[in-house]
Write an enzyme that holds these catalytic residues in place. Structure first.
Site, PDB file in Angstrom:
ATOM      1  N   GLY A   1      48.888  85.333  37.012  1.00  0.00           N
ATOM      2  CA  GLY A   1      49.879  84.294  36.735  1.00  0.00           C
ATOM      3  C   GLY A   1      51.009  84.357  37.720  1.00  0.00           C
ATOM      4  O   GLY A   1      51.218  85.374  38.379  1.00  0.00           O
TER       5      GLY A   1
ATOM      6  N   GLY B   1      55.761  87.143  32.831  1.00  0.00           N
ATOM      7  CA  GLY B   1      55.707  88.162  31.789  1.00  0.00           C
ATOM      8  C   GLY B   1      54.487  89.061  31.840  1.00  0.00           C
ATOM      9  O   GLY B   1      54.118  89.655  30.834  1.00  0.00           O
TER      10      GLY B   1
ATOM     11  N   HIS C   1      75.491  58.467  49.783  1.00  0.00           N
ATOM     12  CA  HIS C   1      74.166  59.074  49.847  1.00  0.00           C
ATOM     13  C   HIS C   1      73.619  59.356  48.436  1.00  0.00           C
ATOM     14  O   HIS C   1      72.516  58.936  48.084  1.00  0.00           O
ATOM     15  CB  HIS C   1      74.258  60.370  50.670  1.00  0.00           C
ATOM     16  CG  HIS C   1      72.965  61.074  50.871  1.00  0.00           C
ATOM     17  ND1 HIS C   1      72.272  61.055  52.053  1.00  0.00           N
ATOM     18  CD2 HIS C   1      72.235  61.834  50.027  1.00  0.00           C
ATOM     19  CE1 HIS C   1      71.176  61.772  51.937  1.00  0.00           C
ATOM     20  NE2 HIS C   1      71.125  62.268  50.704  1.00  0.00           N
ATOM     21  N   GLU C   2      74.429  60.030  47.632  1.00  0.00           N
ATOM     22  CA  GLU C   2      73.956  60.395  46.290  1.00  0.00           C
ATOM     23  C   GLU C   2      73.762  59.154  45.423  1.00  0.00           C
ATOM     24  O   GLU C   2      72.824  59.083  44.630  1.00  0.00           O
ATOM     25  CB  GLU C   2      74.932  61.370  45.615  1.00  0.00           C
ATOM     26  CG  GLU C   2      75.103  62.710  46.344  1.00  0.00           C
ATOM     27  CD  GLU C   2      73.786  63.402  46.664  1.00  0.00           C
ATOM     28  OE1 GLU C   2      72.824  63.260  45.888  1.00  0.00           O
ATOM     29  OE2 GLU C   2      73.715  64.071  47.714  1.00  0.00           O
TER      30      GLU C   2
ATOM     31  N   ASP D   1      66.098  65.972  52.855  1.00  0.00           N
ATOM     32  CA  ASP D   1      65.329  64.915  52.194  1.00  0.00           C
ATOM     33  C   ASP D   1      64.101  64.563  53.023  1.00  0.00           C
ATOM     34  O   ASP D   1      63.003  64.416  52.492  1.00  0.00           O
ATOM     35  CB  ASP D   1      66.193  63.645  52.042  1.00  0.00           C
ATOM     36  CG  ASP D   1      67.330  63.832  51.052  1.00  0.00           C
ATOM     37  OD1 ASP D   1      67.220  64.741  50.211  1.00  0.00           O
ATOM     38  OD2 ASP D   1      68.312  63.076  51.129  1.00  0.00           O
TER      39      ASP D   1
HETATM   40  P1  ADP Z   1      55.861  89.300  36.054  1.00  0.00           P
HETATM   41  O1  ADP Z   1      55.420  90.707  35.959  1.00  0.00           O
HETATM   42  O2  ADP Z   1      54.863  88.318  35.523  1.00  0.00           O
HETATM   43  O3  ADP Z   1      56.346  88.895  37.408  1.00  0.00           O
HETATM   44  P2  ADP Z   1      57.809  90.219  34.207  1.00  0.00           P
HETATM   45  O4  ADP Z   1      56.922  90.658  33.126  1.00  0.00           O
HETATM   46  O5  ADP Z   1      58.346  91.277  35.079  1.00  0.00           O
HETATM   47  O6  ADP Z   1      57.124  89.111  35.087  1.00  0.00           O
HETATM   48  O7  ADP Z   1      58.988  89.375  33.561  1.00  0.00           O
HETATM   49  C1  ADP Z   1      60.308  89.522  33.979  1.00  0.00           C
HETATM   50  C2  ADP Z   1      61.258  89.254  32.844  1.00  0.00           C
HETATM   51  O8  ADP Z   1      61.202  87.894  32.442  1.00  0.00           O
HETATM   52  C3  ADP Z   1      60.919  90.034  31.611  1.00  0.00           C
HETATM   53  O9  ADP Z   1      61.529  91.280  31.633  1.00  0.00           O
HETATM   54  C4  ADP Z   1      61.468  89.168  30.504  1.00  0.00           C
HETATM   55  O10 ADP Z   1      62.845  89.400  30.326  1.00  0.00           O
HETATM   56  C5  ADP Z   1      61.299  87.778  31.043  1.00  0.00           C
HETATM   57  N1  ADP Z   1      60.069  87.162  30.545  1.00  0.00           N
HETATM   58  C6  ADP Z   1      59.031  86.742  31.298  1.00  0.00           C
HETATM   59  N2  ADP Z   1      58.074  86.188  30.535  1.00  0.00           N
HETATM   60  C7  ADP Z   1      58.505  86.270  29.262  1.00  0.00           C
HETATM   61  C8  ADP Z   1      57.954  85.871  28.000  1.00  0.00           C
HETATM   62  N3  ADP Z   1      56.753  85.282  27.918  1.00  0.00           N
HETATM   63  N4  ADP Z   1      58.677  86.111  26.893  1.00  0.00           N
HETATM   64  C9  ADP Z   1      59.886  86.694  26.980  1.00  0.00           C
HETATM   65  N5  ADP Z   1      60.449  87.094  28.121  1.00  0.00           N
HETATM   66  C10 ADP Z   1      59.787  86.882  29.262  1.00  0.00           C
HETATM   67 ZN    ZN Z   2      69.722  63.459  49.758  1.00  0.00          ZN
END
Ligand code: ADP
Ligand code: ZN
Ligand code: MG
Length: 618
Positions: free
Chosen positions: A216, A221, A437-438, A513
């Site tokens: 992922g 997470g 622009h915006e 842009d």
């Molecule tokens: P990865 O290893 O996929 O790069 P991590 O597990 O290190 O990501 O996630 C980093 C932080 O993001 C976690 O410590 C947590 O605080 C938060 N986080 C990521 N996904 C979740 C989730 N599904 N639920 C709760 N917190 C999450």
């Molecule tokens: Zn712009």
């Protein structure tokens, strides 16, 4: 943001060898230092010439003397505070037959010490250099092992895997802390059941998968889930990051793998977690990026260890990667990491659940709506959401208020999405141009069909941008319809078109842009088959995998003629979008002027105030 993923760690080589070279070294040092200082601290007798000593004997200043080897130490009679109490002197090499009679005549107590040191001291002095030499050898052999790896424990059999061991009971992370990944949790539940009661599975001859690969995008997470799995199962958790295998010396990685698996087997049921496995598990033999020898050896060792599992060992290997595409196929074949668990960027409801986890310890004001926040955080990962909550809490803390409000979340969101506000002021001409622009972006986002709804327009400089126009998708998009992409292109070019329309020329401010628009148009032509001229074909343009060794050496998979065709199509699509933008803005010039004036006055406008403005004034 939290510290929860850092439970107390202990090195897995816990039993120090009884002959630990390190400890011995320190002990000896302590000895040397101790001797040195005790020696310094003693009140030193004054050294006097031999002739003076004899004079002082005659003058009856001396109370007693002690002979030892060629030295005489003596005490003065009735020494005062200022005078020295003791003295020492060296006996001349030529014997002095007068000395003893002289001392006796003056009634001085004479003591003689044996020349030899006490037995125990002699022994110690004799042994110290040998101890030192031995300690040095043990020490340096340990050092070598650490650097070079070396076979099964080398000279004295020290084990030294770098894996951190998390005792299950120490880790407080549970599945409640991981939200929005129900599917993955379900997939892992089986593993938890197995680790909890391996016998039950063995009894009916069920074989557990040995390896599970968590895949992922970053921040979804994976690491968190692995830790939670171990603590849910209540088993020892060996965690090592793929990059920790890679050291300067070839072979270290392999020996670390060996050590870690050995230790885990001894403590089974156990869970091994190899984070960022792509750094060792890349396709072998590409020879790109250096250090591939080391990588290959480490990877081979991992494969060998996994093959070496006998069917009923309760050791499960979890691995995580955000680049499953670069993994060596050998890792993925049955018997190794054959079970795959996908973690996606969270959808809206998952985002709400993740937010719930992270606001547990944050006092929220009544006006905070987590669903609304979830809606405006399309594309955020779990880590991004954790960061958002933290930023909001920081803002509230800085204002010394006791609750985090909706406004704090909005500010945090803007900061995370677009960078911090810059305080430097634009000159009036720049400010006017930015407003034009915006407004161009904003009016097109409002008036073109198939666009994401406008959220807010601002001419406060943020990060790299002088102003910002933010659109918020209503729901998560899984694919893009051609009409949507074309409108989006027009909105991107709208800023520049408005400048042209109102100010009569364009500026360098649209560079970003243009870059984005060009990239999008190129995707339309080469990946999504949205150009009739080029047709429904997919071309590799070499930008997909910038880190992948073999992409670099691969040739472009289309001809020179096609390349020209692609370029022409990209240009045509962008021209077409520009045309659409100019036409639409031309029709809405009144609205455009209104918005510019209002922006110059208010600096930031949200959707509802823009709607209000355009409704009342037109
Ligand atoms: P990865 O290893 O996929 O790069 P991590 O597990 O290190 O990501 O996630 C980093 C932080 O993001 C976690 O410590 C947590 O605080 C938060 N986080 C990521 N996904 C979740 C989730 N599904 N639920 C709760 N917190 C999450
Ligand atoms: Zn712009
Ligand atoms: Mg991680």
């Amino acid at each position: 943001m939290t510290d929860e993923q850092k439970p107390q760690t202990t090195k897995s080589d816990q039993k120090p060898h009884p002959f630990d070279g390190h400890a011995l070294m320190w002990l000896l040092w302590a000895f040397v230092v101790y001797y040195f200082f005790t020696d310094l601290n003693q009140t030193r007798p004054v050294q006097i010439p031999y002739s003076q000593f004899k004079q002082e004997v005659v003058l009856k200043k001396v109370e007693s003397v002690t002979f030892k080897l060629d030295e005489i130490r003596g005490k003065y009679l009735g020494a005062s505070e200022t005078d020295p109490a003791e003295f020492r002197t060296i006996i001349p090499a030529t014997p002095d037959p007068e000395l003893l009679p002289l001392l006796e005549a003056n009634n001085i107590t004479v003591t003689a010490l044996s020349a030899a040191e006490p037995k125990w001291l002699q022994l110690l002095i004799g042994i110290i250099p040998w101890l030192l030499i031995m300690a040095f050898f043990i020490y340096s052999s340990r050092l070598m092992q650490k650097r070079i790896g070396g076979g099964s424990g080398g000279l004295f059999g020290f084990s030294k895997s770098n894996a951190r061991l998390f005792e299950a009971k120490e880790s407080k992370i549970s599945y409640d802390d991981v939200a929005g990944v129900e599917g993955a949790k379900q997939d892992l539940q089986e593993i938890i059941d197995f680790l909890k009661q391996p016998e039950k599975f063995r009894a009916i001859g069920a074989k557990m998968p040995r390896g599970i690969l968590l895949m992922g995008p970053p921040g979804t997470g994976k690491t968190l889930l692995a830790k939670a799995t171990a603590s849910e199962a209540g088993v020892p958790f060996f965690s090592i990051s793929g990059s920790e295998f890679i050291e300067m010396y070839v072979g270290v990685g392999a020996s670390r793998v060996r050590d870690m698996f050995k230790e885990a087997r001894q403590r089974a049921p156990a869970l091994i977690f190899i984070d960022e496995i792509d750094s060792v598990g890349r396709v072998r033999g590409t020879g790109m990026g250096g250090g591939s020898d080391e990588r290959e050896q480490t990877l081979n060792q991992v494969l060998a260890e996994m093959d070496g599992f006998s069917g009923d060992e309760a050791v499960v290997v979890l691995a995580a990667t955000n680049r499953p595409d670069v993994l060596d196929p050998a890792l993925l074949r049955p018997g190794r990491f054959d079970r795959k668990v996908m973690l996606e960027l969270p959808q809206q409801s998952a985002r709400r659940d993740i937010l719930k986890v992270h606001v547990r310890k944050v006092p929220l004001a009544a006006d905070v709506d987590l669903i609304e926040i979830a809606r405006m955080t399309v594309g955020f990962s779990g880590a991004d959401l954790a960061n958002l909550v933290n930023e909001a809490a920081l803002l509230a803390a800085r204002e010394s208020v006791s609750e985090v409000t909706r406004r704090h979340f909005n500010h945090a969101h803007d900061k995370v999405m677009m960078g911090s506000e810059r305080k430097d002021l634009l000159n009036p001409a720049e400010r006017k141009r930015t407003a034009v622009h915006e407004s161009g972006h904003a009016i097109l986002a409002l008036r073109l069909p198939h666009t994401d709804p406008l959220r807010q327009v601002s001419i406060i400089p943020r990060g790299m941008a002088l102003g910002t126009t933010e659109q918020l998708p209503e729901e998560d998009r899984h694919n893009y319809a051609q009409a949507y992409v074309e409108s989006r292109l027009a909105v991107m070019l709208g800023g520049r078109c408005a400048e042209k329309l109102i100010l009569g020329d364009v500026s360098s401010g649209a560079a970003n842009d243009l870059e984005q628009a060009t990239r999008l148009a190129k995707m339309m032509v080469t990946q999504w088959g949205m150009s009739d001229v080029v047709g429904p074909v997919h071309f590799r343009t070499g930008t997909e995998h910038p880190f992948l060794g073999y992409e670099l050496t691969q040739e472009r998979d289309f001809s020179e003629a096609t390349a020209r065709e692609i370029d022409e199509e990209v240009r045509r699509i962008i021209h077409q979008a520009e045309q659409l933008a100019i036409e639409t803005l031309g029709k809405q010039q009144h609205e455009l002027d209104l918005l510019v004036t209002e922006l110059l006055e208010k600096e930031t406008l949200d959707k509802s105030s823009i709607d209000q403005l355009l409704k009342t004034k037109s």
